[in-house]
Design a protein around this motif. Structure first.
Motif, PDB file in Angstrom:
ATOM      1  N   ASN A   1       0.851  -1.193   0.000  1.00 46.06           N
ATOM      2  CA  ASN A   1       0.000   0.000   0.000  1.00 46.06           C
ATOM      3  C   ASN A   1       0.886   1.242   0.000  1.00 46.06           C
ATOM      4  OD1 ASN A   1      -1.021  -2.207   1.933  1.00 46.06           O
ATOM      5  ND2 ASN A   1      -2.881  -1.258   1.189  1.00 46.06           N
ATOM      6  N   TRP A   2       0.469   2.273  -0.703  1.00 40.29           N
ATOM      7  CA  TRP A   2       1.297   3.475  -0.829  1.00 40.29           C
ATOM      8  C   TRP A   2       1.593   4.131   0.509  1.00 40.29           C
ATOM      9  CZ3 TRP A   2      -0.809   7.954   1.076  1.00 40.29           C
ATOM     10  CH2 TRP A   2      -2.213   8.023   1.165  1.00 40.29           C
ATOM     11  N   TRP A   3       0.688   3.965   1.462  1.00 37.30           N
ATOM     12  CA  TRP A   3       0.846   4.668   2.736  1.00 37.30           C
ATOM     13  C   TRP A   3       1.787   3.953   3.695  1.00 37.30           C
ATOM     14  CZ3 TRP A   3      -1.350   0.884   5.606  1.00 37.30           C
ATOM     15  CH2 TRP A   3      -2.393   0.145   5.019  1.00 37.30           C
ATOM     16  N   LYS A   4       2.376   2.839   3.287  1.00 37.14           N
ATOM     17  CA  LYS A   4       3.289   2.151   4.201  1.00 37.14           C
ATOM     18  C   LYS A   4       4.707   2.711   4.123  1.00 37.14           C
ATOM     19  CE  LYS A   4       0.769  -2.125   4.714  1.00 37.14           C
ATOM     20  NZ  LYS A   4       0.613  -3.516   4.307  1.00 37.14           N
ATOM     21  N   LYS A   5       5.215   2.837   2.912  1.00 38.02           N
ATOM     22  CA  LYS A   5       6.618   3.190   2.725  1.00 38.02           C
ATOM     23  C   LYS A   5       6.863   4.696   2.824  1.00 38.02           C
ATOM     24  CE  LYS A   5      10.301   1.957  -0.464  1.00 38.02           C
ATOM     25  NZ  LYS A   5      10.636   1.201  -1.678  1.00 38.02           N
ATOM     26  N   GLY A   6       5.814   5.484   2.588  1.00 40.87           N
ATOM     27  CA  GLY A   6       6.005   6.927   2.534  1.00 40.87           C
ATOM     28  C   GLY A   6       6.325   7.554   3.881  1.00 40.87           C
ATOM     29  N   THR A   7       7.127   8.618   3.858  1.00 41.78           N
ATOM     30  CA  THR A   7       7.365   9.401   5.071  1.00 41.78           C
ATOM     31  C   THR A   7       6.382  10.567   5.080  1.00 41.78           C
ATOM     32  OG1 THR A   7       9.688   8.800   5.163  1.00 41.78           O
ATOM     33  CG2 THR A   7       9.068  10.817   6.310  1.00 41.78           C
ATOM     34  N   ALA A   8       5.683  10.716   6.204  1.00 39.34           N
ATOM     35  CA  ALA A   8       4.649  11.750   6.310  1.00 39.34           C
ATOM     36  C   ALA A   8       5.139  12.925   7.150  1.00 39.34           C
ATOM     37  CB  ALA A   8       3.390  11.151   6.919  1.00 39.34           C
ATOM     38  N   TYR A   9       4.548  14.079   6.909  1.00 35.44           N
ATOM     39  CA  TYR A   9       4.932  15.308   7.621  1.00 35.44           C
ATOM     40  C   TYR A   9       3.652  16.030   7.996  1.00 35.44           C
ATOM     41  CZ  TYR A   9       7.451  19.843   8.244  1.00 35.44           C
ATOM     42  OH  TYR A   9       7.984  21.013   8.710  1.00 35.44           O
ATOM     43  N   GLN A  10       3.486  16.284   9.282  1.00 33.48           N
ATOM     44  CA  GLN A  10       2.268  16.955   9.749  1.00 33.48           C
ATOM     45  C   GLN A  10       2.437  18.465   9.765  1.00 33.48           C
ATOM     46  OE1 GLN A  10       1.085  16.213  13.815  1.00 33.48           O
ATOM     47  NE2 GLN A  10      -0.672  17.597  13.667  1.00 33.48           N
ATOM     48  N   VAL A  11       1.463  19.140   9.187  1.00 29.29           N
ATOM     49  CA  VAL A  11       1.429  20.600   9.201  1.00 29.29           C
ATOM     50  C   VAL A  11       0.264  21.054  10.073  1.00 29.29           C
ATOM     51  CG1 VAL A  11       1.002  22.661   7.789  1.00 29.29           C
ATOM     52  CG2 VAL A  11       2.497  20.834   6.933  1.00 29.29           C
ATOM     53  N   TRP A  12       0.576  21.855  11.081  1.00 29.30           N
ATOM     54  CA  TRP A  12      -0.456  22.443  11.947  1.00 29.30           C
ATOM     55  C   TRP A  12      -0.567  23.897  11.468  1.00 29.30           C
ATOM     56  CZ3 TRP A  12      -1.105  25.900  16.233  1.00 29.30           C
ATOM     57  CH2 TRP A  12      -2.233  25.628  17.017  1.00 29.30           C
ATOM     58  N   PRO A  13      -1.582  24.190  10.643  1.00 26.60           N
ATOM     59  CA  PRO A  13      -1.491  25.354   9.755  1.00 26.60           C
ATOM     60  C   PRO A  13      -1.276  26.707  10.435  1.00 26.60           C
ATOM     61  CG  PRO A  13      -3.738  24.425   9.762  1.00 26.60           C
ATOM     62  CD  PRO A  13      -2.855  23.458  10.492  1.00 26.60           C
ATOM     63  N   ALA A  14      -1.888  26.952  11.583  1.00 30.03           N
ATOM     64  CA  ALA A  14      -1.800  28.294  12.172  1.00 30.03           C
ATOM     65  C   ALA A  14      -0.359  28.720  12.423  1.00 30.03           C
ATOM     66  CB  ALA A  14      -2.602  28.351  13.473  1.00 30.03           C
ATOM     67  N   SER A  15       0.519  27.761  12.700  1.00 33.38           N
ATOM     68  CA  SER A  15       1.898  28.106  13.063  1.00 33.38           C
ATOM     69  C   SER A  15       2.927  27.671  12.027  1.00 33.38           C
ATOM     70  CB  SER A  15       2.253  27.463  14.413  1.00 33.38           C
ATOM     71  OG  SER A  15       1.509  28.072  15.424  1.00 33.38           O
ATOM     72  N   TYR A  16       2.471  27.312  10.838  1.00 35.00           N
ATOM     73  CA  TYR A  16       3.433  26.769   9.872  1.00 35.00           C
ATOM     74  C   TYR A  16       4.106  27.885   9.063  1.00 35.00           C
ATOM     75  CZ  TYR A  16       5.483  23.849   6.258  1.00 35.00           C
ATOM     76  OH  TYR A  16       6.357  23.262   5.397  1.00 35.00           O
ATOM     77  N   LYS A  17       3.343  28.565   8.176  1.00 33.53           N
ATOM     78  CA  LYS A  17       3.958  29.648   7.374  1.00 33.53           C
ATOM     79  C   LYS A  17       2.864  30.612   6.945  1.00 33.53           C
ATOM     80  CE  LYS A  17       7.507  31.255   4.771  1.00 33.53           C
ATOM     81  NZ  LYS A  17       7.412  32.663   5.196  1.00 33.53           N
ATOM     82  N   ASP A  18       3.071  31.876   7.258  1.00 28.68           N
ATOM     83  CA  ASP A  18       2.086  32.913   6.925  1.00 28.68           C
ATOM     84  C   ASP A  18       2.476  33.570   5.604  1.00 28.68           C
ATOM     85  OD1 ASP A  18       0.210  34.924   6.953  1.00 28.68           O
ATOM     86  OD2 ASP A  18       1.320  36.176   8.375  1.00 28.68           O
ATOM     87  N   SER A  19       1.528  33.591   4.655  1.00 23.20           N
ATOM     88  CA  SER A  19       1.874  34.172   3.342  1.00 23.20           C
ATOM     89  C   SER A  19       1.397  35.608   3.171  1.00 23.20           C
ATOM     90  CB  SER A  19       1.268  33.324   2.220  1.00 23.20           C
ATOM     91  OG  SER A  19      -0.143  33.484   2.186  1.00 23.20           O
ATOM     92  N   ASN A  20       0.455  36.068   4.032  1.00 26.11           N
ATOM     93  CA  ASN A  20      -0.133  37.389   3.768  1.00 26.11           C
ATOM     94  C   ASN A  20       0.054  38.388   4.913  1.00 26.11           C
ATOM     95  OD1 ASN A  20      -1.833  36.234   5.581  1.00 26.11           O
ATOM     96  ND2 ASN A  20      -3.728  36.591   4.434  1.00 26.11           N
ATOM     97  N   GLY A  21       0.911  38.058   5.871  1.00 27.29           N
ATOM     98  CA  GLY A  21       1.270  39.038   6.896  1.00 27.29           C
ATOM     99  C   GLY A  21       0.213  39.292   7.959  1.00 27.29           C
TER     100      GLY A  21
END
Ligand code: TEU
Ligand code: CA
Length: 580
Positions: free
Chosen positions: A7-27
């Motif tokens: 299954n594709w989800w076995k071998k893949g490495t996952a990365y969790q993004v918690w959006p409020a603190s990840y990256k702000d694009s509009n200041g």
């Protein structure tokens, strides 16, 4: 060896993004979807195959997005539906998959279903949530039972319009849905799942997905915390009688129409034997789950242990928790995950290793080595790749945003009449295991606000961003970030041993060193073993080799030191490929 199906989800490495603190694009000071889109090349370069995006749905943000008021829309603070569509497309164009968070145990109290349900006892959605009559004690109105919310206080909230209470296992603004009703389940499937699968998402991380089925007689919980009004009631709402029936229904009626949809379950408070029922391939319920034994060391929050009561653990119990988790799925059709961080946990450096400046980087690489060699789908969390740390001890309660931590603090405050020493104790618990440790903005560079935002960040940036940030680490071949990149490559190169191999703990009782092997008797590596040594000590430590590896040909494939010596230096990590 663990389930061989690719299954594709076995071998893949996952990365969790918690959006409020990840990256702000509009200041505006809040992370957003465009910010995430801009960093996809960075994630790809790190070796990420799967992005898990924490809730970005429309929400009053009482529990930072885990209180959803519209499953079919994006919260304006994070962007628009068009941004999300763009994210799905860009992930796919770059060969990455996207998981969304599926929060369907409860909604926000501002969801239109709840606004209707709470009006009276006869409206069409009157039974869509869990409503019960008050208990009258000495002529006074009381909640229907003594259940304690997972975030403290009563699990029931009174609504005058109905003269009834509704159940909320988390904050009062998160009413629990009534899964017993067929039409409720169908509405959830349609709005929260089908809507997104149709738009192209590849699966979900499924929030608290063992709490939907409750003991519908709602009895009082046994008193395990004497002297307290509200008691932990896990036995009455965790892994309830209809859980498996509903998860199978969901798979058969909904998910099966969309191929190999990944469902990564969060199962709080669940013992190993019970976990297998959810993840056995033939059960076709969940793809894999997060095991909480490791992150719960020193006291499981929710079972009644409060943050300020979580105690230090020793290395043998850390190793034993991993051994249990790694052995659970061995020889079964089930699959597992490995992780040390998420948005609910303290940073792994502080919690499981050391953030002392002289050892910090080495220790972060050591933990990367551990995770990189473990069986299961690897989940990383934003900032872990650069070794971000907990909030500094100097911060006070005024910096804390997490409702769970604030409730814990106020509980101590009320109980001990705001005694300063007790408040200090409460704060140190939050500093040790509070959720805000992982929620400070990601440290992208050494410019103002750590390059997270050009505006004022919604949450204070950790003071150590000039020393710990992505930009500096990208320029440094010896940084934690560079090491993670290397580790992710090694993990893929030796996937038969790392991702799919059998874990064996070698030195259970050693208080300072963690030694384990990975082998796989069912493929081309039959005469090879990975042998991993990890130091959890500020001092030099001797090593002991498993007898079958002694005197064999050993190739060093990765280490956090340039020239490993006879002994393990403080916080050293090495992985050997042994030819047996
Ligand atoms: O967390 C479920 C859970 O059991 C939490 O109580 C967890 O143990 C706690 O956060 C540790 O302090 C999930 C989400 O991950 C969490 O962010 C949400 O607040 C919660 O569900 C409610 O949706
Ligand atoms: Ca923003």
């Amino acid at each position: 060896m663990s389930a061989p199906t690719p299954n594709w989800w076995k071998k893949g490495t996952a990365y969790q993004v918690w959006p409020a603190s990840y990256k702000d694009s509009n200041g505006d000071g809040i992370g957003d979807i465009q910010g995430l889109i801009g960093t996809l090349p960075y994630l790809k370069d790190l070796g990420i195959d799967i992005v898990w995006l924490s809730p970005m749905y429309k929400s009053p943000q009482k529990d930072f997005g885990y209180d959803i008021s519209d499953y079919r829309d994006v919260d304006p603070q994070f962007g628009t539906l068009a941004d999300l569509d763009e994210l799905i497309k860009k992930c796919h164009d770059m060969g990455m998959k996207l998981l969304l968070d599926l929060v369907i145990n409860h909604t926000s109290d501002e969801h239109k279903w709840f606004l209707e349900s709470k009006k009276d006892k006869t409206n069409p959605k009157a039974d869509w949530y869990v409503w019960r009559d008050p208990k009258i004690v000495d002529g006074k109105r009381q909640p229907p039972n003594n259940w304690r919310s997972i975030f403290g206080g009563s699990a029931w909230e009174y609504v005058p319009e109905r003269d009834q209470y509704y159940l909320h296992l988390f904050v009062p603004e998160q009413p629990d849905l009534n899964w017993e009703l067929d039409e409720v389940r169908q509405a959830i499937y349609k709005e929260a799942i089908v809507f997104w699968l149709d738009r192209g998402v590849d699966g979900f991380r499924v929030d608290t997905c063992n709490l939907y089925s409750k003991n519908t007689s709602y009895p009082d919980a046994p008193v395990t915390l004497p002297g307290e009004v509200y008691q932990p009631a896990f036995t009455h709402f965790v892994n309830g009688p209809r859980m498996h029936e509903w998860l199978r229904e969901q798979r058969q009626q909904v998910l099966d129409n969309y191929g190999d949809v990944a469902m990564v379950g969060e199962l709080p408070g669940t013992e190993a034997a019970e976990v297998l029922k959810y993840v056995a391939a033939e059960a076709r319920e969940l793809s894999c789950v997060f095991d909480f034994d490791v992150v719960s060391l020193g006291g499981r929050h929710g079972d009644g242990v409060k943050k300020h009561q979580v105690h230090a653990h020793d290395l043998p119990s850390f190793k034993e928790a991993f051994r249990k988790q790694q052995h659970l799925t061995r020889g079964t059709t089930a699959w597992t995950t490995c992780f040390l961080e998420n948005h609910d946990q303290a940073r792994s450096l502080d919690r499981f290793a050391t953030s002392k400046p002289e050892f910090r980087e080495k220790a972060a690489k050591m933990l990367a080595t551990l995770l990189g060699c473990l069986t299961g789908t690897l989940f990383m969390y934003q900032g872990q790749e650069i070794g971000m740390t907990n909030i500094p001890d100097s911060w006070g309660i005024e910096e804390i945003k997490d409702p769970d931590s604030l409730n814990a603090y106020n509980d101590v405050k009320d109980r001990h009449d705001a005694d300063p020493l007790w408040l200090k104790r409460a704060m140190s618990g939050i500093q040790r295991v509070g959720r805000d440790n992982a929620r400070t903005p990601v440290q992208w560079d050494s410019s103002a606000n750590a390059g997270f935002s050009t505006g004022k960040p919604w949450m204070r940036v950790n003071d150590n961003y000039p020393e710990i940030n992505v930009a500096d680490q990208q320029k440094d071949a010896k940084s934690v970030l560079s090491y993670w990149k290397q580790m992710n490559q090694i993990r893929k190169k030796y996937a038969d041993l790392t991702v799919f191999g059998d874990f064996e703990l070698w030195d259970y009782l050693d208080p300072d060193v963690f030694t384990f092997t990975k082998e796989n008797k069912t493929n081309g590596f039959t005469n090879k073993k990975l042998l991993t040594f990890l130091s959890f000590s500020d001092e030099e430590q001797p090593m002991h080799y498993p007898p079958d590896c002694k005197g064999k040909e050993m190739e060093l494939i990765v280490s956090n030191v340039d020239t490993p010596g006879q002994y393990l230096s403080p916080w050293e990590a090495r992985v050997y490929l042994v030819t047996l």
